[in-house]
Design a protein around this motif. Structure first.
Motif, PDB file in Angstrom:
ATOM      1  N   ILE A   1       0.841  -1.191   0.000  1.00  0.00           N
ATOM      2  CA  ILE A   1       0.000   0.000   0.000  1.00  0.00           C
ATOM      3  C   ILE A   1       0.882   1.248   0.000  1.00  0.00           C
ATOM      4  O   ILE A   1       1.851   1.314   0.751  1.00  0.00           O
ATOM      5  N   VAL A   2       0.520   2.206  -0.823  1.00  0.00           N
ATOM      6  CA  VAL A   2       1.218   3.493  -0.856  1.00  0.00           C
ATOM      7  C   VAL A   2       0.217   4.567  -0.471  1.00  0.00           C
ATOM      8  O   VAL A   2      -0.811   4.741  -1.131  1.00  0.00           O
ATOM      9  N   ILE A   3       0.512   5.245   0.635  1.00  0.00           N
ATOM     10  CA  ILE A   3      -0.378   6.311   1.115  1.00  0.00           C
ATOM     11  C   ILE A   3       0.338   7.638   0.957  1.00  0.00           C
ATOM     12  O   ILE A   3       1.491   7.780   1.350  1.00  0.00           O
ATOM     13  N   GLY A   4      -0.354   8.605   0.386  1.00  0.00           N
ATOM     14  CA  GLY A   4       0.234   9.915   0.146  1.00  0.00           C
ATOM     15  C   GLY A   4      -0.403  11.008   0.978  1.00  0.00           C
ATOM     16  O   GLY A   4      -0.532  12.135   0.526  1.00  0.00           O
ATOM     17  N   ILE A   5      -0.820  10.667   2.195  1.00  0.00           N
ATOM     18  CA  ILE A   5      -1.517  11.643   3.038  1.00  0.00           C
ATOM     19  C   ILE A   5      -0.605  12.073   4.182  1.00  0.00           C
ATOM     20  O   ILE A   5      -0.237  11.274   5.044  1.00  0.00           O
ATOM     21  N   ALA A   6      -0.248  13.327   4.175  1.00  0.00           N
ATOM     22  CA  ALA A   6       0.467  14.006   5.265  1.00  0.00           C
ATOM     23  C   ALA A   6       1.349  13.092   6.101  1.00  0.00           C
ATOM     24  O   ALA A   6       2.306  12.517   5.624  1.00  0.00           O
ATOM     25  N   ALA A   7       1.022  12.970   7.376  1.00  0.00           N
ATOM     26  CA  ALA A   7       1.862  12.305   8.361  1.00  0.00           C
ATOM     27  C   ALA A   7       2.002  10.804   8.149  1.00  0.00           C
ATOM     28  O   ALA A   7       2.951  10.204   8.639  1.00  0.00           O
ATOM     29  N   VAL A   8       1.088  10.182   7.452  1.00  0.00           N
ATOM     30  CA  VAL A   8       1.168   8.738   7.246  1.00  0.00           C
ATOM     31  C   VAL A   8       1.693   8.394   5.844  1.00  0.00           C
ATOM     32  O   VAL A   8       1.645   7.237   5.431  1.00  0.00           O
ATOM     33  N   ARG A   9       2.233   9.387   5.167  1.00  0.00           N
ATOM     34  CA  ARG A   9       2.777   9.195   3.818  1.00  0.00           C
ATOM     35  C   ARG A   9       3.864   8.117   3.846  1.00  0.00           C
ATOM     36  O   ARG A   9       4.725   8.112   4.712  1.00  0.00           O
ATOM     37  N   GLY A  10       3.778   7.188   2.897  1.00  0.00           N
ATOM     38  CA  GLY A  10       4.814   6.162   2.796  1.00  0.00           C
ATOM     39  C   GLY A  10       4.302   4.900   2.143  1.00  0.00           C
ATOM     40  O   GLY A  10       3.150   4.802   1.725  1.00  0.00           O
ATOM     41  N   GLU A  11       5.223   3.938   2.059  1.00  0.00           N
ATOM     42  CA  GLU A  11       4.912   2.628   1.509  1.00  0.00           C
ATOM     43  C   GLU A  11       4.781   1.663   2.673  1.00  0.00           C
ATOM     44  O   GLU A  11       5.640   1.621   3.556  1.00  0.00           O
ATOM     45  N   TYR A  12       3.713   0.880   2.661  1.00  0.00           N
ATOM     46  CA  TYR A  12       3.419  -0.034   3.756  1.00  0.00           C
ATOM     47  C   TYR A  12       3.287  -1.460   3.242  1.00  0.00           C
ATOM     48  O   TYR A  12       2.740  -1.687   2.168  1.00  0.00           O
ATOM     49  N   GLU A  13       3.793  -2.394   4.026  1.00  0.00           N
ATOM     50  CA  GLU A  13       3.526  -3.808   3.810  1.00  0.00           C
ATOM     51  C   GLU A  13       2.461  -4.172   4.828  1.00  0.00           C
ATOM     52  O   GLU A  13       2.654  -3.985   6.027  1.00  0.00           O
ATOM     53  N   ALA A  14       1.347  -4.670   4.342  1.00  0.00           N
ATOM     54  CA  ALA A  14       0.212  -4.910   5.232  1.00  0.00           C
ATOM     55  C   ALA A  14      -0.214  -6.368   5.229  1.00  0.00           C
ATOM     56  O   ALA A  14      -0.034  -7.082   4.243  1.00  0.00           O
ATOM     57  N   GLU A  15      -0.800  -6.755   6.348  1.00  0.00           N
ATOM     58  CA  GLU A  15      -1.459  -8.049   6.468  1.00  0.00           C
ATOM     59  C   GLU A  15      -2.905  -7.765   6.850  1.00  0.00           C
ATOM     60  O   GLU A  15      -3.163  -6.972   7.753  1.00  0.00           O
ATOM     61  N   ILE A  16      -3.820  -8.397   6.140  1.00  0.00           N
ATOM     62  CA  ILE A  16      -5.253  -8.189   6.363  1.00  0.00           C
ATOM     63  C   ILE A  16      -5.887  -9.561   6.599  1.00  0.00           C
ATOM     64  O   ILE A  16      -5.609 -10.505   5.855  1.00  0.00           O
ATOM     65  N   LYS A  17      -6.703  -9.649   7.621  1.00  0.00           N
ATOM     66  CA  LYS A  17      -7.362 -10.921   7.934  1.00  0.00           C
ATOM     67  C   LYS A  17      -8.845 -10.682   8.226  1.00  0.00           C
ATOM     68  O   LYS A  17      -9.194  -9.767   8.952  1.00  0.00           O
ATOM     69  N   ILE A  18      -9.683 -11.509   7.626  1.00  0.00           N
ATOM     70  CA  ILE A  18     -11.119 -11.504   7.887  1.00  0.00           C
ATOM     71  C   ILE A  18     -11.391 -12.735   8.760  1.00  0.00           C
ATOM     72  O   ILE A  18     -10.927 -13.835   8.452  1.00  0.00           O
ATOM     73  N   TYR A  19     -12.133 -12.542   9.844  1.00  0.00           N
ATOM     74  CA  TYR A  19     -12.395 -13.660  10.745  1.00  0.00           C
ATOM     75  C   TYR A  19     -13.772 -13.511  11.408  1.00  0.00           C
ATOM     76  O   TYR A  19     -14.423 -12.478  11.253  1.00  0.00           O
ATOM     77  N   ASP A  20     -14.162 -14.539  12.132  1.00  0.00           N
ATOM     78  CA  ASP A  20     -15.471 -14.579  12.802  1.00  0.00           C
ATOM     79  C   ASP A  20     -16.607 -14.214  11.841  1.00  0.00           C
ATOM     80  O   ASP A  20     -17.475 -13.397  12.149  1.00  0.00           O
ATOM     81  N   LYS A  21     -16.606 -14.864  10.696  1.00  0.00           N
ATOM     82  CA  LYS A  21     -17.625 -14.588   9.683  1.00  0.00           C
ATOM     83  C   LYS A  21     -18.964 -15.209  10.069  1.00  0.00           C
ATOM     84  O   LYS A  21     -19.023 -16.376  10.436  1.00  0.00           O
ATOM     85  N   LEU A  22     -20.002 -14.411   9.993  1.00  0.00           N
ATOM     86  CA  LEU A  22     -21.381 -14.860  10.172  1.00  0.00           C
ATOM     87  C   LEU A  22     -22.170 -14.361   8.960  1.00  0.00           C
ATOM     88  O   LEU A  22     -22.968 -13.436   9.055  1.00  0.00           O
ATOM     89  N   GLY A  23     -21.839 -14.946   7.798  1.00  0.00           N
ATOM     90  CA  GLY A  23     -22.410 -14.469   6.551  1.00  0.00           C
ATOM     91  C   GLY A  23     -23.897 -14.687   6.447  1.00  0.00           C
ATOM     92  O   GLY A  23     -24.397 -15.660   6.971  1.00  0.00           O
TER      93      GLY A  23
END
Length: 149
Positions: free
Chosen positions: A48-70
């Motif tokens: 992820i590349v964010i170009g907003i003020a103080a959080v500007r930068g390149e990020y390596e992210a992990e995203i997890k979906i859990y406890d699904k009650l579809g």
């Protein structure tokens, strides 16, 4: 910091649920997401590349979906690291259908550390809320585009 809100989507609950669980939609909806790779069911790595003020930068992210009650509810956790610090957050995402619209409600918390944390809580809170709201607006847009086909 707390993050919460809701957005109304002109689509069925099933259509919104399917969009919230589709890796392509998640990639398009995640602000600044360049790459989203599924590492196992409901778990992803993202660049992820964010170009907003103080959080500007390149990020390596992990995203997890859990406890699904579809198709009603799931939990979402994210951790993103950069040379500026880290962002961590979790949220409960709930869907409420009232023909012909579905309301997505979200509520969660986020924490920051490293250089980013020195910016100030009010500024970071505003940025976090903006990013999360943008994510759900894009989910709504992608859902609407899919249902129009």
């Amino acid at each position: 910091m707390k993050v919460q809100g809701e957005i109304v989507v002109e689509a069925s609950q099933e259509e919104v649920w399917n969009a919230l669980n589709d890796p392509e939609v998640l990639k398009k909806a995640t602000p600044g997401c360049k790459v989203l790779t599924e590492t196992e069911p409901d778990s992803y790595k993202a660049d992820i590349v964010i170009g907003i003020a103080a959080v500007r930068g390149e990020y390596e992210a992990e995203i997890k979906i859990y406890d699904k009650l579809g198709p009603n509810k799931y939990c979402l956790a994210m951790k993103a690291d950069s040379n500026m610090g880290f962002l961590e957050g979790n949220a409960v995402v709930e869907l409420d259908y009232s023909h012909p619209k579905t309301t997505i409600s979200y509520e969660g918390e986020a924490q920051v550390g490293g250089k980013i944390a020195g910016v100030g809580q009010r500024i970071l809170s505003g940025i976090a809320k903006m990013i999360v709201k943008d994510f759900f607006k894009k989910i709504a847009k992608e859902t609407k585009a899919r249902t129009a086909m």
